[in-house]
Scaffold this active site. Structure first.
Site, PDB file in Angstrom:
ATOM      1  CD  GLU A  51     -13.493  21.229 -20.933  1.00  0.00           C
ATOM      2  OE1 GLU A  51     -12.750  19.698 -21.197  1.00  0.00           O
ATOM      3  OE2 GLU A  51     -14.670  21.119 -21.323  1.00  0.00           O
TER       4      GLU A  51
ATOM      5  CG  HIS B 149       2.878  35.423 -13.301  1.00  0.00           C
ATOM      6  ND1 HIS B 149       2.487  34.138 -12.630  1.00  0.00           N
ATOM      7  CD2 HIS B 149       3.869  35.605 -14.921  1.00  0.00           C
ATOM      8  CE1 HIS B 149       3.324  33.373 -13.354  1.00  0.00           C
ATOM      9  NE2 HIS B 149       3.847  33.988 -14.750  1.00  0.00           N
TER      10      HIS B 149
ATOM     11  CD  GLU C 128      -1.829  36.687 -10.980  1.00  0.00           C
ATOM     12  OE1 GLU C 128      -1.165  37.634 -11.856  1.00  0.00           O
ATOM     13  OE2 GLU C 128      -2.521  35.445 -11.598  1.00  0.00           O
TER      14      GLU C 128
ATOM     15  CB  CYS D 226       0.987  29.886 -11.205  1.00  0.00           C
ATOM     16  SG  CYS D 226       1.891  31.895 -11.128  1.00  0.00           S
TER      17      CYS D 226
ATOM     18  CB  CYS E 120       0.824  34.597  -8.900  1.00  0.00           C
ATOM     19  SG  CYS E 120       1.859  35.250  -9.851  1.00  0.00           S
TER      20      CYS E 120
END
Ligand SMILES: [Zn+2]
EC number: 3.5.4.36
Length: 227
Positions: free
Chosen positions: A63, A101, A103, A131, A134
């Site tokens: 989490e 990133h 991605e 994010c 991205c």
């Protein structure tokens, strides 16, 4: 969670060799902070299989993702020609030092090899959701790449409390990107297909204690965001 993510990201950048997330105290060290500033520009690491300890730490669907500043992206590319023949390839990308990133790395280094005459079904298994920047890039890419369908499975939601991130995830959905939280079976799939298996080591996937509970937690959050 947003603050925790940021603090964790800074800490892990300060000590890039660490994979265990227990180096938060290094933030107090001026030498470490200096190193942080002087780090080389980011590099993209690609490979077919990632080390088991990366998987166990980076993909865990906790989490609060303390120390997990990197994004690991495992991909399966299925290319279909007019005759219906499908060819598949796969690999993984990881981003370093948070300057670009994973991605984006996929779009910059994998997609240019795509043949416009084929149809592509791409599946990403990513440690955390994209994010906002991205997500925006994904939307733009999907809008201009008509032969691409994208399914993204994520272990965790990244900064999901931020309205900007929530809006970005909704735009992804509107652009036709399918976004799902990884189930325990999906983690097992990554373990089997993308993680180095050392000789003599057990190949069985060992789910962590709260894997199902955390999946349900994130699934509920995502459903709330996308409804
Ligand atoms: Zn990003």
């Amino acid at each position: 969670m947003a603050q925790k993510e940021e603090a964790a990201a800074a800490a892990a950048v300060a000590e890039p060799a660490s994979q265990n997330g227990e180096d938060l105290e290094n933030l107090e060290d001026p030498e470490k902070l200096k190193e942080l500033i002087e780090l080389p520009p980011f590099e993209i690491v690609t490979g077919e299989r990632l080390p088991a300890h990366y998987f166990k730490f980076q993909f865990r669907n906790v989490e609060y993702s303390s120390g997990r500043n990197k994004t690991f992206l495992c991909y399966v590319v299925e290319a279909q020609n007019k005759g219906g023949q499908v060819q598949a390839s796969r690999g993984y990308l990881e981003d370093e030092h948070a300057a670009a990133h994973a991605e984006e790395a996929f779009f910059n280094s994998i997609m240019p090899t795509f043949d416009p005459a084929l149809r592509y079904l791409v599946t990403w298994y990513v440690s955390s959701s994209p994010c906002a920047a991205c997500a925006d890039r994904i939307v733009k890419t999907l809008n201009k790449t008509k032969n691409l369908r994208l399914l993204i499975l994520v272990g965790r939601l990244f900064m999901w409390e931020e309205p900007e991130v929530q809006a970005a995830l909704r735009k992804l959905k509107e652009a036709g990107c399918r976004l799902r939280i990884m189930k325990p079976q999906d983690f097992e799939f990554i373990w089997q297909n993308f993680v180095e298996q050392e000789e003599g080591e057990s190949k069985a996937f060992e789910p962590w204690e709260d894997i199902q509970e955390n999946f349900l937690y994130y699934e509920e959050k995502l459903a709330d965001i996308l409804k």
